[in-house]
Structure formats: structure tokens, C-alpha cells
Design a protein around this motif. Structure first.
Motif, PDB file in Angstrom:
ATOM      1  N   ILE B 136       0.837  -1.201   0.000  1.00  0.00           N
ATOM      2  CA  ILE B 136       0.000   0.000   0.000  1.00  0.00           C
ATOM      3  C   ILE B 136       0.876   1.258   0.000  1.00  0.00           C
ATOM      4  O   ILE B 136       0.624   2.214  -0.723  1.00  0.00           O
ATOM      5  N   ALA B 137       1.947   1.220   0.810  1.00  0.00           N
ATOM      6  CA  ALA B 137       2.820   2.399   0.919  1.00  0.00           C
ATOM      7  C   ALA B 137       3.793   2.502  -0.256  1.00  0.00           C
ATOM      8  O   ALA B 137       4.425   3.544  -0.438  1.00  0.00           O
ATOM      9  N   GLY B 138       3.912   1.443  -1.037  1.00  0.00           N
ATOM     10  CA  GLY B 138       4.882   1.452  -2.127  1.00  0.00           C
ATOM     11  C   GLY B 138       6.300   1.619  -1.604  1.00  0.00           C
ATOM     12  O   GLY B 138       7.141   2.285  -2.197  1.00  0.00           O
ATOM     13  N   GLU B 202      -8.224  10.190  -7.398  1.00  0.00           N
ATOM     14  CA  GLU B 202      -7.710   9.494  -8.583  1.00  0.00           C
ATOM     15  C   GLU B 202      -7.789   7.970  -8.407  1.00  0.00           C
ATOM     16  O   GLU B 202      -7.927   7.227  -9.370  1.00  0.00           O
ATOM     17  N   ASN B 203      -7.638   7.536  -7.163  1.00  0.00           N
ATOM     18  CA  ASN B 203      -7.582   6.097  -6.873  1.00  0.00           C
ATOM     19  C   ASN B 203      -8.879   5.556  -6.263  1.00  0.00           C
ATOM     20  O   ASN B 203      -8.887   4.446  -5.739  1.00  0.00           O
ATOM     21  N   ARG B 204      -9.927   6.340  -6.342  1.00  0.00           N
ATOM     22  CA  ARG B 204     -11.151   5.976  -5.624  1.00  0.00           C
ATOM     23  C   ARG B 204     -11.642   4.566  -5.953  1.00  0.00           C
ATOM     24  O   ARG B 204     -12.001   3.797  -5.060  1.00  0.00           O
ATOM     25  N   HIS B 205     -11.612   4.207  -7.229  1.00  0.00           N
ATOM     26  CA  HIS B 205     -12.123   2.892  -7.624  1.00  0.00           C
ATOM     27  C   HIS B 205     -11.305   1.736  -7.062  1.00  0.00           C
ATOM     28  O   HIS B 205     -11.781   0.614  -6.998  1.00  0.00           O
ATOM     29  N   THR B 206     -10.067   2.009  -6.639  1.00  0.00           N
ATOM     30  CA  THR B 206      -9.246   0.940  -6.056  1.00  0.00           C
ATOM     31  C   THR B 206      -9.296   0.956  -4.531  1.00  0.00           C
ATOM     32  O   THR B 206      -8.720   0.086  -3.889  1.00  0.00           O
ATOM     33  N   LEU B 207      -9.953   1.964  -3.961  1.00  0.00           N
ATOM     34  CA  LEU B 207      -9.867   2.148  -2.504  1.00  0.00           C
ATOM     35  C   LEU B 207     -11.195   2.095  -1.753  1.00  0.00           C
ATOM     36  O   LEU B 207     -11.249   1.648  -0.607  1.00  0.00           O
ATOM     37  N   ASP B 365      -4.830  -1.568  -8.919  1.00  0.00           N
ATOM     38  CA  ASP B 365      -3.774  -0.958  -9.731  1.00  0.00           C
ATOM     39  C   ASP B 365      -3.603   0.496  -9.308  1.00  0.00           C
ATOM     40  O   ASP B 365      -3.997   1.420 -10.002  1.00  0.00           O
ATOM     41  N   PHE B 366      -3.009   0.665  -8.116  1.00  0.00           N
ATOM     42  CA  PHE B 366      -2.873   2.013  -7.557  1.00  0.00           C
ATOM     43  C   PHE B 366      -2.113   2.949  -8.480  1.00  0.00           C
ATOM     44  O   PHE B 366      -1.119   2.560  -9.081  1.00  0.00           O
ATOM     45  N   MET B 367      -2.554   4.179  -8.519  1.00  0.00           N
ATOM     46  CA  MET B 367      -1.713   5.223  -9.088  1.00  0.00           C
ATOM     47  C   MET B 367      -0.963   5.802  -7.893  1.00  0.00           C
ATOM     48  O   MET B 367      -1.504   6.576  -7.110  1.00  0.00           O
ATOM     49  N   TYR B 368       0.280   5.371  -7.717  1.00  0.00           N
ATOM     50  CA  TYR B 368       1.044   5.785  -6.544  1.00  0.00           C
ATOM     51  C   TYR B 368       1.358   7.277  -6.584  1.00  0.00           C
ATOM     52  O   TYR B 368       1.538   7.867  -7.649  1.00  0.00           O
ATOM     53  N   ARG B 369       1.454   7.841  -5.364  1.00  0.00           N
ATOM     54  CA  ARG B 369       1.786   9.248  -5.234  1.00  0.00           C
ATOM     55  C   ARG B 369       3.241   9.459  -5.651  1.00  0.00           C
ATOM     56  O   ARG B 369       4.156   8.863  -5.078  1.00  0.00           O
TER      57      ARG B 369
END
Lengths: 96, 389
Positions: B136-138, B202-207, B365-369
């Protein structure tokens, strides 16, 4: 680590946790308790009680002291003090 | 005793002195959490305020009435002058809270920070499972460093808050997270469901979790609060999408809270830069008190006079102030509108439908910060939102 809930009784010798700060808020002319993510505004009597919570005097002794100052029955005062301190203890602000 | 009110009048008609200051010392961070509360357009380190700037700002803040500060970021410990900044805040009589991911600190440095007046540590926790936490934290190895830091915090007799941002990938692990907090000796736990702004949007659908999961969390928290009275205090934040009433964002715009960005922009809340067309003053150009009282940004949505219907005639107007300006802007195109989190908003149904639809998606498929922004789906999503009906 087995932390237990602190139950305040007449024999407890309470003090504020080191990380809880009682200070005067000059701009707003009031006393405040600063704690993690919280700001409490104790009234004048609560401030007096907290100033007596030095880790040495028991709740009994503090109550006796204030009962003389305010010429009020010690049982009533002690009950109020225990309620107030238990509330603060449950927030994690009091040690003994 | 009561929770603090803030009623003192100052020279401005409706401004009262602020109490809290979120100091985003930097946007640099070794972690890449896909729900980061920083804006998607991160500020570069070259423009960051200097030690002297922050020292002056904290003096101004203390004089203005600020009582607590959150030394945050990005990751605040990236800054080599964090000790001096902490001292400046502490010298101004301000209660200092370090909001950290904990992966860069050594015990020696933590001790130095305490010696410079640090009062409290808030440590983020992504998950109780090391592998999932790191995903999660990458950031590899983050989890074990956090456990180590928690131990040092306790060794140094500092109070510890764990902050667990909640979402689909940890929502079923709340019992374990609570147990973890007790085991680490934390005094407080924030079970904070993600709010969907910026990166999280941006990541709502994954979260986004389901409504049922959020409500089960609420029951778990109720039970744990009773069982752990005097041992662990728990704060619980529900995601706006499943709320009936909006949250009184920042206790009202410009009523008690200030955010300062790494480059010195002064914001009514940390997401305010997402409202297009707003201009923000900088602490390098103007005294903090002057900005608080007289800047256009702070006065724009101060009070409730600007609110349209259904807020205008609503009995909760002075309780929730119409909710969040940023969310109102995001969904309605006008920040003055009612927050769609409110059931009285005409956009509310849509908000719930989006949440229900996306919470069923099985994606990670997170869009990481990151500093270089990848693609923005914000505009596309607005179109989706309009099409849900």
C-alpha cells in the motif's frame, strides 16, 4: 505491555501525564489543557484541582483542602473531583 | 469540562483566532500511498520555506493564538532542520505533534526532537500485514521500521497515536489494527476512512469500501471503545460518501484552522488549492495575522452568509457550515454549493451511486503518489458521475 484502566478513588495520588500541558491561553484569557489532538478548557475549579494534582497528595487530601477553602461538604467535593479525574483518566491524561 | 470553544472576537467581523496549524514542511516522502492527502501537484523542494521562514511563522502563529501544530508533510523528517523548526514552535508555546511515516527516524534523532520540545508522535500504519502494508505504501521494509519507531516513542515516554487510514484493502482488519495499537502501547488510534480528494480521488475505484464494511467498522469501534476505556482512545471517521450529514469541514472555513504549504502558501484547509480560481497569500509576503484576518481566500467562505439553498434555510447551517468546500467544488463546479455529502444536496444520490458502484470493483492498480503526475482521471470521472443516473 499490559496497560490497565486507572480507577480513581480517594486514595489515588493523581498527576497529569507529562505530555498533557496545563497553561494559560493569554489571547483568549482562559486556562487550557493541551493534549494530543485535543484542547480542553477547564473551568476555574477544575484548574485549581489540577494544580493540586502533584502526584503526592491523594484525592482525599485534595478534597479536604478544597472543602475548607470553599466551606463545602467534603463528600460532595470528593465525588465531583473523582468524576472529573476519572473522565480525564479515561482519556489517558492522568497517571498515579 | 467541555471541549474547547473559540468565541473571542477579534477586529474582523466574523474571524476568531485560529487554534490549529498544519505545517506541511515538505512534500518529499519516501512512501507513495495512493490516498495521500497532499495535492496531486506536489511542491518541489527547491521552493521550500527556510528554517528562518518557519521560525518567524511560528512566532507569528503563537502571537495569533495558535495552540497546536501538526508538523507534517510529505514526510517532515526529510527536513534536516526539523529540530530547529520544532524548537521554534515549542518556544512559541505551541503544542507540537509530529505526523510521520516513521521510516527515516533513528532513536537518536527522535531523542533530539524531544529535547527540542516535541510533545507527541502520530505514526501512520497502512496494514497489520507487513507485505500488504509495504504494498500500500509502495515502500519495502516500511512496516518493520514503524514497529521499531513505536518502541522508541514509548522508551522516550512520549505519547503515541497510530493513524490508520482505512480503505478496501484493510477495512476487514480493524480488529487486528486495534490489537496492534494496544500491543504497541499507543494511547490513541485514529481509524480514519479515506476522504476522496486529490490522490485518493484518482484512486477511488481501487480504494473505496462498501457501506456495509464501513458500518461494521463503526460497530467494532463502539465495542472496542467500551472494552479499552482508559487504555486506548479511538477516533473514527466515516467516508463522506456514506454519510447523511456532511462533516463540519475544518470546523468552518477560516474559523479555527490554517494550513501552510511547503512553499509558504497559506490555505484554509490542506485541499483548498484544488478549488480552481482561488488565490492564496504567502507567509513570505504577508504577516500571518494579516492573511488570517484580511486575505480574500480566508474571507471567501467564512461564516454562512454566502451559502445558497438548501443550506440557507437549513437548521444545521451553523453546525456543519454546509460541509466541505472542496468537495462541493469537485462535484458541483461551485465551491459555494452544499457539499454533496449532505442528503439535502441534489448531488447526494449520485455520490452514493458512485460509491456503491466503485466499491464493487476488484482493482488494486494504484496510481502511486509521485512527483511526476501520471494521468488524471478527474475530468473523466466527472463525466462518469453525470452518467450514473
Amino acid at each position: 505491555m499490559d496497560k490497565q484502566r486507572l480507577i480513581i478513588t480517594g486514595e489515588t495520588t493523581p498527576s497529569l501525564q507529562r505530555f498533557v500541558k496545563l497553561r494559560h491561553d493569554q489571547g483568549r484569557d482562559r486556562w487550557i489543557l493541551l493534549a494530543p489532538e485535543r484542547i480542553l478548557t477547564p473551568d476555574a475549579i477544575a484548574v485549581e484541582v489540577l494544580n493540586l494534582c502533584d502526584g503526592e497528595q491523594s484525592v482525599n487530601q485534595i478534597s479536604t483542602h478544597l472543602s475548607a477553602t470553599y466551606n463545602a461538604p467534603v463528600e460532595v467535593i470528593e465525588k465531583d473531583i473523582i468524576t472529573m479525574l476519572q473522565d480525564l483518566a479515561d482519556k489517558g491524561y492522568i497517571s498515579s | 469540562m467541555i471541549e474547547a470553544g473559540n468565541t473571542q472576537e477579534t477586529e474582523s467581523i466574523c474571524a476568531v483566532a485560529p487554534m490549529g496549524l498544519l505545517a506541511e514542511l515538505t512534500h518529499r516522502c519516501p512512501l507513495q500511498c495512493p490516498y495521500c492527502s497532499n495535492p496531486t501537484e506536489l511542491e518541489r523542494s527547491s521552493g521550500e520555506l527556510s528554517t528562518e521562514d518557519w521560525t518567524r511563522v511560528f512566532k507569528e502563529a503563537g502571537d495569533l493564538g495558535i495552540l497546536q501544530t501538526h508538523l507534517s508533510g510529505g514526510e517532515p523528517t526529510v527536513r534536516k532542520d526539523l529540530e530547529l523548526i520544532t524548537r521554534a514552535a515549542s518556544d512559541a508555546g505551541i503544542y507540537t505533534n509530529l505526523i510521520t511515516a516513521g521510516v527515516l527516524l533513528t532513536k537518536e534523532r527522535l531523542k533530539r526532537l524531544v529535547d527540542h520540545g516535541l510533545d507527541h508522535v502520530q505514526l501512520s500504519v497502512q496494514h497489520v500485514d507487513a507485505k500488504l502494508a509495504d504494498k500500500i505504501a509502495g515502500f519495502k521494509g516500511g512496516y518493520s521500521k514503524k514497529v521499531e519507531l513505536a518502541k522508541w516513542v514509548k522508551d522516550l515516554d512520549l505519547p503515541l497515536t497510530l493513524n490508520a487510514p482505512m480503505h478496501r484493502h484493510n477495512v476487514e482488519y480493524l480488529d487486528e489494527i486495534i490489537e496492534f495499537a494496544v500491543k504497541l502501547g499507543a494511547e490513541r488510534l485514529e481509524v480514519a476512512h479515506i476522504q476522496y480528494y486529490g490522490w485518493a480521488f484518482e484512486n477511488r475505484h481501487t480504494l473505496i469500501p462498501t457501506k456495509e464494511q464501513v458500518y461494521r467498522n463503526a460497530d467494532t469501534v463502539d465495542e472496542a471503545r467500551e472494552r479499552l476505556k482508559g487504555i486506548l482512545a479511538i477516533d473514527f471517521v466515516v467516508p463522506d460518501y456514506y454519510a447523511v450529514r456532511p462533516k463540519p469541514c475544518m470546523g468552518g472555513w477560516g474559523s479555527s484552522f490554517i494550513t501552510i504549504s511547503p512553499t509558504g502558501k497559506v490555505l484554509p484547509c490542506h485541499a483548498a488549492a484544488s478549488i480552481k480560481g482561488m488565490e492564496f497569500d504567502n507567509v513570505k509576503d504577508r504577516h500571518l495575522r494579516d492573511i488570517w484576518l484580511h486575505s480574500s481566500a480566508f474571507n471567501k467562505y467564512r461564516g454562512t452568509d454566502y451559502l445558497p439553498e438548501p443550506c440557507k434555510s437549513c437548521e444545521f447551517r451553523e453546525i456543519d457550515f454546509g460541509g466541505c468546500r472542496c468537495q462541493a467544488f469537485m462535484f458541483t463546479g461551485d465551491a459555494a454549493n452544499t457539499d454533496p455529502a449532505c442528503s439535502k444536496s441534489s448531488f447526494h444520490k449520485e455520490l452514493l451511486q458512485i460509491a456503491e458502484k466503485e466499491s464493487q470493483m476488484n482493482e488494486d492498480d494504484f496510481m502511486y503518489r509521485k512527483f511526476t503526475k501520471q494521468t488524471s482521471k478527474a475530468d473523466a470521472s466527472k463525466v462518469d458521475a453525470a452518467k450514473v443516473d
